[in-house]
Structure formats: C-alpha cells, structure tokens
Design an enzyme around this catalytic site. Structure first.
Site, PDB file in Angstrom:
ATOM      1  CE  LYS A 173      -3.925   1.863   2.723  1.00  0.00           C
ATOM      2  NZ  LYS A 173      -4.767   1.588   3.907  1.00  0.00           N
ATOM      3  CB  SER A 247      -7.972   3.447   3.093  1.00  0.00           C
ATOM      4  OG  SER A 247      -7.028   2.849   3.989  1.00  0.00           O
ATOM      5  CB  SER A 271      -7.941   0.451   5.864  1.00  0.00           C
ATOM      6  OG  SER A 271      -8.514   1.719   6.076  1.00  0.00           O
TER       7      SER A 271
END
Length: 766
Positions: A173, A247, A271
């Site tokens: 990420k 997210s 997330s």
C-alpha cells in the site's frame, strides 16, 4: 523515482475497466433459501459468480494461481521458475491496463533481475530444474492447455529449504515506504522518496519475496470506500459498478484478481478488512504493535496496524510470520506472541473434497492441540470448548441487504455445525467505541499526522479528506481527555464480555454500494461500511476477515475478533472455517490450496556442487528442517560474508552462499575491540533490538566441525532468529560488548566498514 507505467492523471477519476459490465440493482438482494445440513462441508448457498459474466471472463482469463503452496512447491521441484512467474504477473498487469490498482511499480526488467537472482539461489540448493519441465503455462491458469497444477503439494519427503517467501510476488500500500518507489499516501503533492524500506517490507524482501509495486488507497488512508483517491477508483472484481472497499483498495483487488500472492495494507478503522470482504479474500489485521509501523505515513498513530491481504489464511499468516516482531525504534511496538507460519496439518482444499474425508479434518474449528503461541491465560484451544459471541439480532443491521444477512446467517450455521457454542452478547459497548473514531478526539490524532499539510496545501488534498480532517484542528485537550475516559469505560464493559466468550463473530461489512452512490454520499455511506470494524483497534483487539459465501454474485464474509495477543488462535480458527466454505479464492476461480505439506524433492543435478549432492533434500541431524544430510547451514554477520576478508575460510571448505537474510529485530551489533580484521559481536537482547544483515552459507558437515571448533572466544555458535527461519550462526557473550562500539543503527557489518572514520559511542551492555 522508478515508475514502471505512467500513473493515472491525478486530477481525474479513473474510468472503469474496458471490460466493465452494466451495474446491477443492489438493495434487497436475495439468495436461495434452501437449508443446509451442518455436516456439509461446502459453503451453504455459495452462489459463486456467473461464469458466463463477460466481466469475470476478462478477469479470469489465464488467471495465475499464485497461492504460496503452489508456487513454493513448484519452485522446489523445478516445475516453476521465479522468472516465469514474475513475467506472467507483469503480463497480467499489462493486460488489465489502467485499472487504478497501482500508483507505481518497479520496472519489469528490475523485477526480472531479482527473479533471476532467486532462480540462481534455488539452483544452488537443488541443482538445475528438470529439462522436461513444461513452462509454456507455468501457473496453470484457466484456459491453459495444461490446466491447473495437477499436484500443488508435491510428493516425497523433502521439507521447505528455500526462504519462507521465496519468489512470492507482493504489493505494498502506498502509504508504506519501499526504497526505489515514491511514497504518496494517495496524494501526489505529498509524495517523497524514502531512503530505506519500512522494516516490515525489508523483512519480506529478506525472506525472498518480490515486490511488484505500490497500490492505490483512499488518500491518507482515510476512508473505507476506495473512492477517495486522485489516482482513480479500483472497483469490485465481481461488478465494475461497485466499490472495492478501502482504504487499502488497490491491495485487496491486486490479490483478488491474481496479480500478487499477498499484499500489505494498513488497518486503522477497517481498511485491511473491508476490501477483503468485498473482493472475496482474507484480510488479517494483527494486534496493535505486533508489526512495526515505522516507515508508515500515519493515519491515527496510536491505532495504526499493518495488515495482510491474501487468498488464504495460510498465506496471510505466512507473510505476517515474517513481518511481525518487536521493534525498539517504534514507540508503539509491543512484545506480543509472534505468529508462526501455518503448521503441517493440511486443511480441506476445495468443494471437490469428499465430505467423509473432510469431515474428520475439519470436525472442529479449533486445532487438536495448543498452538505455539498459546499461553496459560489464552490457550490456543479453549479447555471449555469454543465459545462464540454473536450480536443480538436487534443490534445487527444490513441496511436492507437481505443477501448479506442470509450469508451471515449461513456462516453462523457453519460454525454451529462444528460443535462450537454461540451466545448473544451486547454489542453496544463495541459500537459506541467505534463511534469515537470519527466522532471523538481521535480526529485530532489524524490531524496531527497530516493536518499541517492539509492546512498549508488544501488544493492538493481530496475535498472529502479535507472535510473529514479539518475539524480535528479544533479539538481541545479537555475533549481529548474526556474521550479517553469514555473509551476506558467502554473497554471495561467489553472486557467483562470477553470473560464469557473466546471469539466474537460479526459481518465484516453490512452491505456494499455502487461507486456513484458513494460519490453522492461519501461520509454517510462510509460510516455504514465501518459499522462492524471501527471499534477493533480502539478496544485493542485482533481480527481476521474471511470469505463465507456469495449472494447475487457478490461476496460476503465474517470477521473473527479476539483480544490482542491471540493472533495465532484467530488464524487457526479462521483457516478451518475458510476451508469449510469450499469457495474459490478471490476472483481467480482457483480452489483453496492445501498448505504446510512437504513438497517433492528436486531432481538432483548431474554435476552438483557440494551443496547439490545427489541425495534428495531431506531433514537431517546437522541442521534445521530442509538441510540435506551431510551439510550444515550457518548464518554469518561479519567478515565471513561474501567478499569480506574471512570469507575464504568458508569457500575453501566448499561452502556455498544460500541467501542474503536479516535477523528479526531482536539483536544488537557491536564492533569488538582487537586486531584487524575487526570482528562483529551479535548479541540477543530483550529490549532495544534491531534487524541485522546476515548471509546463510551451507557447509559440508565433514568440514564444518573443525571450522566451528576454531571459533574464538568471546564468539559462540547459537540459533539466530532470521527472517528466513531459525539458523545456526555467530553470537557473542554479553560481557564482550562492554566498551565495544555499538553499530546497531547501521544495520549490518558492511555499512560499518563503509562508514566515515568516526567512531561510534562505546556501548553499555543493555
């Protein structure tokens, strides 16, 4: 900065993939209502997506089977080469085009160069691969003439010998540092070039994994929908009109559609679990502090966790077993029970498994004996039988999504079918704690992380992110302390509930939404997505989200939750439950691979080096599992490393380099006083440890004895905890480091030799 493919225009919204199919009506979806016999080991009403769906056809076209058990067995046997796998990964990424999954990638040539190095390392262990290996379709994707790998486990008596994550492609990420790629946190104006990898990423690389690139996210990891990124919106692998969750949106999709074996995400409010639920993959959120968060752009510093997305629990825990460990340089790191990799007990692989065979293997969700991480207070197998907490019906809402409710109820029936006892609990303390995250003083902590940037450069920030974060600047100290007191009271109530249950089971998300709907109501629908996730870190809990079934072609799952430190218990439980569903993994169409079984031994080379004897690899008394009989593996951290003055002492004995590795963050490194060449002193410590560079060499056992007898005091040989697994290696006595130069901060012996000639402060024994 290295960018493999141009990033999408940061000022635009990414279009749906060219293969998008029309969105479907979402609310009040239903699934068939026939009852399930609880002895059935398949997922109740799995209703997998329609295989004729053109969008899925495009997704699954030659989808590689990147599960770790498949790849590692193939590498050991020589049926797969890392170079082939990485090339196939890049081919698939390029074929998908601009899907908004990636923000940056390493160039293909750079990834293939690392793959070639790993292939050479494999050949040094096992010899060249069999000449007859067919690599036309190395991963057996659907549509391949050779079909799926006919033997993902392999046979024979060899045990793992390669580094734990050897050749496994992974993604990170883009709020986590990876050297060589920018860290943007989903905000181009915020981007910076990290000087080094985050410790968790460094551990994954040391264990042999191959980083493909950085994935998209809701800007500053603030959101659960995946639509708050200027780099575009990754969409559901099962319906391009629907969100993929956030997210960690890009990380979840990258795993689900077969681009990587696992992906690193983050989880502050959910997330690492919401995208898992919406993409039919596993999302493992460890206990706070189990994995170092250094190198992470913080969202809410005291709550942030690095998480793992994978197609199976076994793959997720394998990655976590390498990432986890105490980091003295991270003020939020904690000493918690570490996560071991999956054990050797195979789980049912797919719905094709016979019910009779699988029934005995999965009769209980809890393993038959205590796991390695069990303690007297929290044994891996509860002595009273598994007690599962579920919410009171009136406290559950699915916002009109009847399909999601039905799959949740099916999941509970699946759990009860194992003999576990379920009991209703009061969910109110948990929900009230979750409401504090965005409706309480923790907004101030989010503002403390990136608020100055938001204030100084508002035009660079997504408008929804500005709306969410700006109120954090006005929260007072009085409000903060009131919030802390309120949370403490709620946690006291939750602690009483944990006295009566071992695990809490909830829907991961109550429903999902079209991208357009979230754009129209970005804050209200985001709050709904986090109903069952936002409280977990506030209440200091561990969690793992797993797929359970499909309704109207869309996946739904459960989250298993337990107090911090019970990560292994949750993983054992989740692995057995996931296996019982019989679902295909992600959006690849592949069955869940069995894990932990030994792989077939490699074909011996005709012309072998000393480390490539004609004896098939098998466990021997001279070394850890996987060391061939007649050899010993030795970890070195100083002048015996390749190219350094004492390396010839090893090579003259016929030793060969197996791998570059790093210790787990449990050691300090010193330059011991004495004549040239200086010697390193590696000392295991209880606090203040760090990861130290190492190499692992394989010696013929006949020559190793004399070498080890010649190790001078105060050095000694002991077991080193390496990212690639425990290995014999050089340590030193604690008394020897008093007055020695502490060079731990340099991270290894080579940086010490390359340092400017300024001496480090003499050490004190910790």
């Amino acid at each position: 900065m290295v960018i493999d493919a141009p990033s999408p225009d940061p000022t635009s919204t990414a279009p749906a993939p060219s293969t998008a199919h029309p969105g479907r009506a979402h609310s009040d979806r239903t699934i068939p209502t026939q009852d399930l016999h609880t002895s059935d080991l398949r997922a109740p009403n799995p209703q997998a997506p329609n295989p004729s769906d053109p969008y899925l056809d495009a997704l699954r076209l030659d989808a590689p089977n990147l599960q770790a058990a498949v790849l590692l067995a193939g590498y050991r046997s020589g049926r797969l080469r890392v170079s082939e796998v990485i090339a196939a990964v890049y081919d698939r990424i390029e074929a998908r085009g601009d899907d908004a999954v990636w923000i940056s990638r390493f160039p293909r040539a750079q990834a293939l160069a690392r793959a070639a190095t790993l292939d050479a390392q494999r050949d040094a262990l096992f010899g060249p691969p069999p000449a007859a290996a067919d690599s036309a379709h190395p991963l057996g994707g659907e549509g391949s003439p050779v079909g799926p790998d006919p033997d993902p486990i392999g046979s024979g008596d060899a045990t793992p010998d390669l580094p734990a994550l050897f050749g496994l492609p992974f993604a990170v990420k883009d709020n986590i540092d990876v050297a060589g790629l920018p860290t943007t946190a989903g905000c181009p104006g915020f981007a910076y070039e990290p000087a080094e990898d985050a410790p968790a990423v460094a551990a994954l690389l040391a264990a042999g994994a191959v980083c493909v690139g950085k994935t998209n996210l809701d800007q500053f990891a603030t959101g659960l929908s995946g639509v708050r990124s200027p780099y575009g919106t990754p969409v559901s692998p099962f319906d391009s009109a629907l969100i993929a969750g956030g997210s960690s949106s890009g990380s979840g999709v990258a795993v689900a559609v077969g681009l990587v074996t696992f992906a690193v995400g983050t989880d502050t409010a959910g997330s690492g679990r919401v995208p898992a639920a919406l993409t039919n993959v596993v999302g493992l959120k460890p206990s706070r502090g189990l994995v170092s968060t250094r190198g992470l752009v913080p969202a809410c510093r005291s709550l942030d966790c690095l998480s793992v997305f994978a197609l199976s629990v076994a793959d997720a825990r394998l990655a976590l077993s390498v990432m986890n460990g105490y980091d003295a340089a991270d003020p939020y790191s904690r000493r918690l029970p570490l996560m071991p990799a999956a054990d050797a007990r195979p789980a049912p692989a797919s719905r094709s498994t016979s019910a009779s065979a699988s029934a005995s293997a999965s009769a209980s969700l809890v393993p038959p004996e205590q796991g390695a991480g069990g303690t007297d207070d929290h044994p891996s197998r509860p002595p009273h039988g598994l007690r599962v907490g579920v919410a009171r019906p009136e406290q559950l809402t699915f916002f009109g999504d009847r399909g999601a409710r039905a799959v949740y109820e099916d999941g509970l029936r699946l759990i009860r079918g194992t003999g576990a006892r379920t009991g209703e609990i009061d969910l109110e303390p948990f929900l009230a704690a979750g409401a504090l995250l965005y409706g309480g003083p923790w907004l101030a902590e989010r503002f403390a992380s990136v608020g100055e940037f938001v204030t100084a450069r508002p035009d660079d920030v997504h408008p929804v992110i500005r709306t969410v974060l700006e109120p954090g600047a006005s929260i007072t100290g009085v409000e903060a302390f009131r919030g802390l007191t309120r949370l403490r009271a709620l946690r006291r109530q939750a602690d009483e509930i944990w006295r009566d249950i071992d695990v809490l089971v909830l829907p991961t998300v109550p429903t999902t939404y079209p991208v357009e709907a979230v754009a129209a109501d970005p804050i209200g629908l985001n709050a709904r997505l986090g109903r069952y996730t936002t409280f977990v870190n506030l209440l200091d809990l561990a969690a793992i989200a797993i797929p359970i079934g499909f309704a109207d072609g869309l996946p739904h799952g459960l989250t298993l939750i337990a107090p911090a430190g019970r990560d292994e218990f949750l993983a054992d439980l989740a692995s057995r439950l996931h296996a019982r569903t019989g679902l295909p993994v992600g959006a690849t169409g592949h069955a869940l691979a069995r894990s932990g079984a030994p792989a077939r031994s490699a074909t011996p080379a005709q012309s072998a080096t000393p480390a490539q004897s004609a004896t098939p690899a098998r466990s021997g008394p001279a070394g850890p599992p996987g060391t061939p009989t007649g050899f010993l593996d030795l970890a070195v951290v100083g002048a015996h490393m390749s190219g350094l003055p004492l390396n010839g002492e090893l090579t003259r004995l016929g030793a060969v380099l197996l791998r570059h590795d790093r210790t787990l963050p449990r050691y300090r490194l010193y330059a011991l006083p004495g004549p040239q060449p200086h010697r390193p002193g590696l000392l295991r410590v209880n606090t203040g440890g760090a990861a130290i560079d190492a190499e692992v060499w394989r010696l013929p056992l006949a020559a190793a004895g004399g070498f080890l007898l010649g190790v001078p005091s105060p050095l000694a040989i002991g077991t080193l905890d390496l990212a690639g697994g425990p290995t014999l290696g050089f340590l030193c006595e604690s008394a020897a480091v008093d007055g020695a130069l502490d060079i731990t901060a340099l991270g290894g012996w080579r940086p010490y030799l390359a340092r400017p000639r300024t001496e480090t402060t003499p050490s004190q024994v910790p």
